[in-house]
Scaffold this active site. Sequence first.
Site, PDB file in Angstrom:
ATOM      1  N   MET A   1     -11.015  -5.647   6.407  1.00  0.00           N
ATOM      2  CA  MET A   1     -10.146  -4.561   7.129  1.00  0.00           C
ATOM      3  C   MET A   1      -9.843  -5.464   8.227  1.00  0.00           C
ATOM      4  O   MET A   1     -10.657  -5.827   9.049  1.00  0.00           O
ATOM      5  CB  MET A   1     -10.825  -3.468   7.385  1.00  0.00           C
TER       6      MET A   1
ATOM      7  N   SER B   1       0.918  -1.082   0.016  1.00  0.00           N
ATOM      8  CA  SER B   1      -0.186  -0.129   0.072  1.00  0.00           C
ATOM      9  C   SER B   1       0.952   1.257   0.061  1.00  0.00           C
ATOM     10  O   SER B   1       1.638   1.334   0.913  1.00  0.00           O
ATOM     11  CB  SER B   1      -0.901   0.155   1.345  1.00  0.00           C
TER      12      SER B   1
ATOM     13  N   HIS C   1      -8.670   1.081  -3.234  1.00  0.00           N
ATOM     14  CA  HIS C   1      -9.347   0.968  -2.134  1.00  0.00           C
ATOM     15  C   HIS C   1     -10.161   2.113  -1.768  1.00  0.00           C
ATOM     16  O   HIS C   1      -9.522   3.230  -1.202  1.00  0.00           O
ATOM     17  CB  HIS C   1      -8.623   0.106  -1.021  1.00  0.00           C
TER      18      HIS C   1
ATOM     19  N   MET D   1     -11.965   4.427   0.530  1.00  0.00           N
ATOM     20  CA  MET D   1     -12.553   4.873   1.975  1.00  0.00           C
ATOM     21  C   MET D   1     -13.132   6.040   1.639  1.00  0.00           C
ATOM     22  O   MET D   1     -12.976   7.123   2.343  1.00  0.00           O
ATOM     23  CB  MET D   1     -11.449   4.761   2.686  1.00  0.00           C
TER      24      MET D   1
ATOM     25  N   GLY E   1       1.402  -2.257   4.079  1.00  0.00           N
ATOM     26  CA  GLY E   1       1.929  -0.793   4.312  1.00  0.00           C
ATOM     27  C   GLY E   1       3.080  -0.546   4.885  1.00  0.00           C
ATOM     28  O   GLY E   1       4.219  -0.872   4.391  1.00  0.00           O
ATOM     29  N   SER E   2       3.180  -0.176   6.196  1.00  0.00           N
ATOM     30  CA  SER E   2       4.126   0.121   6.814  1.00  0.00           C
ATOM     31  C   SER E   2       5.211  -0.950   6.966  1.00  0.00           C
ATOM     32  O   SER E   2       6.628  -0.344   6.898  1.00  0.00           O
ATOM     33  CB  SER E   2       3.844   0.525   8.364  1.00  0.00           C
TER      34      SER E   2
ATOM     35  N   GLY F   1      -8.318   3.917   8.056  1.00  0.00           N
ATOM     36  CA  GLY F   1      -7.920   5.596   8.068  1.00  0.00           C
ATOM     37  C   GLY F   1      -6.308   5.703   8.249  1.00  0.00           C
ATOM     38  O   GLY F   1      -5.967   7.006   8.012  1.00  0.00           O
TER      39      GLY F   1
ATOM     40  N   GLY G   1       0.136   1.741   9.931  1.00  0.00           N
ATOM     41  CA  GLY G   1       0.747   1.338  10.953  1.00  0.00           C
ATOM     42  C   GLY G   1       0.126   1.016  12.224  1.00  0.00           C
ATOM     43  O   GLY G   1       0.804   1.251  13.548  1.00  0.00           O
TER      44      GLY G   1
ATOM     45  N   HIS H   1      -1.665  -1.438  -4.012  1.00  0.00           N
ATOM     46  CA  HIS H   1      -2.927  -1.089  -3.494  1.00  0.00           C
ATOM     47  C   HIS H   1      -2.847   0.239  -3.220  1.00  0.00           C
ATOM     48  O   HIS H   1      -1.755   0.930  -2.513  1.00  0.00           O
ATOM     49  CB  HIS H   1      -2.670  -1.872  -1.979  1.00  0.00           C
TER      50      HIS H   1
ATOM     51  N   MET I   1      -8.663   8.053   0.428  1.00  0.00           N
ATOM     52  CA  MET I   1      -9.545   8.619   1.765  1.00  0.00           C
ATOM     53  C   MET I   1      -9.908   9.854   1.492  1.00  0.00           C
ATOM     54  O   MET I   1      -9.255  10.727   1.063  1.00  0.00           O
ATOM     55  CB  MET I   1      -8.421   8.591   2.961  1.00  0.00           C
TER      56      MET I   1
ATOM     57  N   ASP J   1      -6.237  -6.436   5.230  1.00  0.00           N
ATOM     58  CA  ASP J   1      -5.690  -5.118   5.085  1.00  0.00           C
ATOM     59  C   ASP J   1      -5.634  -4.630   6.444  1.00  0.00           C
ATOM     60  O   ASP J   1      -6.463  -4.258   7.083  1.00  0.00           O
ATOM     61  CB  ASP J   1      -6.779  -4.288   4.095  1.00  0.00           C
ATOM     62  N   GLY J   2      -4.317  -4.229   6.860  1.00  0.00           N
ATOM     63  CA  GLY J   2      -4.105  -3.722   8.153  1.00  0.00           C
ATOM     64  C   GLY J   2      -3.451  -4.396   9.169  1.00  0.00           C
ATOM     65  O   GLY J   2      -3.711  -5.487   9.639  1.00  0.00           O
ATOM     66  N   GLY J   3      -1.919  -3.985   9.362  1.00  0.00           N
ATOM     67  CA  GLY J   3      -1.426  -4.528  10.358  1.00  0.00           C
ATOM     68  C   GLY J   3      -0.667  -5.738  10.003  1.00  0.00           C
ATOM     69  O   GLY J   3      -0.369  -6.725  10.971  1.00  0.00           O
TER      70      GLY J   3
ATOM     71  N   ASP K   1      -4.930   3.394  -1.399  1.00  0.00           N
ATOM     72  CA  ASP K   1      -5.988   3.837  -0.351  1.00  0.00           C
ATOM     73  C   ASP K   1      -6.513   5.299  -0.581  1.00  0.00           C
ATOM     74  O   ASP K   1      -5.600   6.223  -0.436  1.00  0.00           O
ATOM     75  CB  ASP K   1      -5.329   3.866   1.067  1.00  0.00           C
TER      76      ASP K   1
HETATM   77  C1  DX5 Z   1      -5.703   1.376   6.216  1.00  0.00           C
HETATM   78  C2  DX5 Z   1      -5.536   1.139   4.785  1.00  0.00           C
HETATM   79  C3  DX5 Z   1      -4.482   0.172   4.666  1.00  0.00           C
HETATM   80  C4  DX5 Z   1      -3.119   0.718   5.381  1.00  0.00           C
HETATM   81  C5  DX5 Z   1      -2.445  -0.551   5.889  1.00  0.00           C
HETATM   82  O1  DX5 Z   1      -7.000   2.295   6.495  1.00  0.00           O
HETATM   83  O2  DX5 Z   1      -6.717   0.607   4.311  1.00  0.00           O
HETATM   84  O3  DX5 Z   1      -4.187  -0.288   3.242  1.00  0.00           O
HETATM   85  O4  DX5 Z   1      -2.137   1.126   4.148  1.00  0.00           O
HETATM   86  O5  DX5 Z   1      -1.372  -0.206   6.432  1.00  0.00           O
HETATM   87  P1  DX5 Z   1      -0.595  -1.178   7.497  1.00  0.00           P
HETATM   88  O6  DX5 Z   1       0.227  -2.090   6.558  1.00  0.00           O
HETATM   89  O7  DX5 Z   1       0.776  -0.117   7.943  1.00  0.00           O
HETATM   90  O8  DX5 Z   1      -1.548  -1.439   8.590  1.00  0.00           O
HETATM   91 ZN    ZN Z   2      -6.379  -0.343   1.971  1.00  0.00          ZN
END
Ligand code: DX5
Ligand code: ZN
Length: 224
Positions: free
Chosen positions: A138, A9, A67, A69, A198-199, A143, A146, A34, A38, A176-178, A36
Amino acid sequence: MDFPLVAPSILSADFSDISGALAMIANSGSDLIHLDVMDGQFVPPITFGAKMVAAIAAKTNLPLDVHLMTQTPERLVDDFVAAGASYLTFHAEACVHSHRLIERIRETGTKPGISIVPSTPVSAIAELLPFLDLVLVMTVNPGYGGQNLLPFCLDKVGELKAIRRRRRLNFLISVDGGIGPSTIDLIAAQGPDILVVGSAFFSADSPRDLVMGLKNAATGSVIY
Ligand code: DX5
Ligand code: ZN
């Protein structure tokens, strides 16, 4: 295609150097990018819109996993289809007439996806599953990058896989996430098809080793 697919991401990339981020992704053995989107309404931050997606599409051969949001995704889908999205995912919580929107996306040739936040159960999208190419579970509250993975969300992956098998459906299941080395064993036990990272990707010493490590850890645990 070897599952799981990995989708970095760019939310966690250096936004002043998107070309650099795309080069990192291209050299990492990842399968998708990916993106995001927002809107400052569905989630507090604002990231980027269709113009950015089009600019990225022009610079990569990898499929774009967009994605949304956003509130009122029905107002936005045409722009993101035109920008070059391969998968276009919107939130079940942001749309009343989800089936109509899924069909509209499909008519364009883009693959429709739906996403559910941690508090939304799989049952909320049960009727939609035959019409989808992707379900994005999710594993954090959307949002921000990290955040820590919420393990209770992973049960939904197993639930979706059971429904997919029983009803002979074809959608892919993305998480998606963490997601990263410290959570991959937990995730692998459920066997999703796509890992959004992502992170962990953008802070890795070697993104290529990270991607390979995630794929190897998840392969073999996949229960079909
Ligand atoms: C969060 C996003 C994710 C985000 C994940 O709202 O939808 O795609 O980039 O980031 P990490 O992998 O750092 O949780
Ligand atoms: Zn995402």
